[in-house]
Design a protein around this motif. Structure first.
Motif, PDB file in Angstrom:
ATOM      1  N   LEU A 148       0.806  -1.216   0.000  1.00  0.00           N
ATOM      2  CA  LEU A 148       0.000   0.000   0.000  1.00  0.00           C
ATOM      3  C   LEU A 148       0.842   1.271   0.000  1.00  0.00           C
ATOM      4  O   LEU A 148       0.323   2.354  -0.170  1.00  0.00           O
ATOM      5  CB  LEU A 148      -0.946   0.001   1.207  1.00  0.00           C
ATOM      6  CG  LEU A 148      -1.877  -1.206   1.273  1.00  0.00           C
ATOM      7  CD1 LEU A 148      -2.660  -1.205   2.564  1.00  0.00           C
ATOM      8  CD2 LEU A 148      -2.817  -1.225   0.067  1.00  0.00           C
ATOM      9  N   GLY A 149       2.125   1.142   0.198  1.00  0.00           N
ATOM     10  CA  GLY A 149       3.026   2.292   0.188  1.00  0.00           C
ATOM     11  C   GLY A 149       4.308   1.928  -0.517  1.00  0.00           C
ATOM     12  O   GLY A 149       4.579   0.766  -0.787  1.00  0.00           O
ATOM     13  N   THR A 150       5.088   2.929  -0.824  1.00  0.00           N
ATOM     14  CA  THR A 150       6.324   2.655  -1.543  1.00  0.00           C
ATOM     15  C   THR A 150       7.555   2.821  -0.668  1.00  0.00           C
ATOM     16  O   THR A 150       8.498   2.068  -0.765  1.00  0.00           O
ATOM     17  CB  THR A 150       6.452   3.589  -2.761  1.00  0.00           C
ATOM     18  OG1 THR A 150       6.356   4.935  -2.308  1.00  0.00           O
ATOM     19  CG2 THR A 150       5.369   3.300  -3.777  1.00  0.00           C
ATOM     20  N   GLU A 151       7.554   3.807   0.195  1.00  0.00           N
ATOM     21  CA  GLU A 151       8.720   4.097   1.013  1.00  0.00           C
ATOM     22  C   GLU A 151       8.434   3.810   2.477  1.00  0.00           C
ATOM     23  O   GLU A 151       7.408   4.214   3.006  1.00  0.00           O
ATOM     24  CB  GLU A 151       9.095   5.568   0.848  1.00  0.00           C
ATOM     25  CG  GLU A 151      10.448   5.919   1.408  1.00  0.00           C
ATOM     26  CD  GLU A 151      10.831   7.348   1.067  1.00  0.00           C
ATOM     27  OE1 GLU A 151      11.354   8.024   1.967  1.00  0.00           O
ATOM     28  OE2 GLU A 151      10.594   7.775  -0.069  1.00  0.00           O
ATOM     29  N   LEU A 152       9.345   3.102   3.139  1.00  0.00           N
ATOM     30  CA  LEU A 152       9.178   2.789   4.554  1.00  0.00           C
ATOM     31  C   LEU A 152      10.094   3.662   5.395  1.00  0.00           C
ATOM     32  O   LEU A 152      11.184   4.027   4.978  1.00  0.00           O
ATOM     33  CB  LEU A 152       9.469   1.315   4.817  1.00  0.00           C
ATOM     34  CG  LEU A 152       8.557   0.319   4.107  1.00  0.00           C
ATOM     35  CD1 LEU A 152       8.974  -1.104   4.456  1.00  0.00           C
ATOM     36  CD2 LEU A 152       7.118   0.550   4.466  1.00  0.00           C
TER      37      LEU A 152
END
Length: 133
Positions: A117-121
């Motif tokens: 659901l996201g690209t960067e952690l």
């Protein structure tokens, strides 16, 4: 007046039982599983991904959540270091009955991620609240 005394006595009894651990299973701090975690944002308030449970999992203590095979799990944090085998998330309880939705840890080996659901952690330190029951 008698009702006020009765309520006061009940409140005091509850306080004593909680202080001795007789009734309370919440409100206890347990050891940290890890010092660092990965999240989608600095508050760890957005899910990183969705996963499907491959097997049933029974929580060993209050830090963990029960999961049933087939449930969708929303992953909010991934522990790093010594706790890297555990993720933090919620399950959708309504689909499988009375289980309420709560945030807790589970072994990453019992789920398969199905959608990111996201690209960067963001790497964050864990806090006491992460392991508080």
């Amino acid at each position: 007046m008698q009702l006020e005394v009765s309520l006061t006595v009940r409140a005091l009894c509850l306080l004593v039982f909680c202080a001795t651990g007789v009734l309370c299973t919440r409100g206890e701090e347990v050891h940290r599983l890890a010092q660092r975690k990965l999240c989608a944002d600095e508050e760890c308030s957005h899910p990183i991904s969705m996963a499907r449970a491959l097997a049933d999992y029974t929580a060993p203590d209050c830090r963990f959540i029960n999961i049933r095979q087939g449930q969708i799990v929303y992953i909010y944090g991934k522990l790093k270091g010594k706790g890297r085998d555990y993720w933090q998330g919620t399950v959708q309880g309504d689909y499988f009955g009375e289980q309420s939705t709560s945030l807790g840890f589970f072994p990453k080996s019992i789920v398969r991620e199905i959608q990111h659901l996201g690209t960067e952690l963001v790497e964050m330190p864990t806090v006491d609240w992460d392991f508080y029951c």
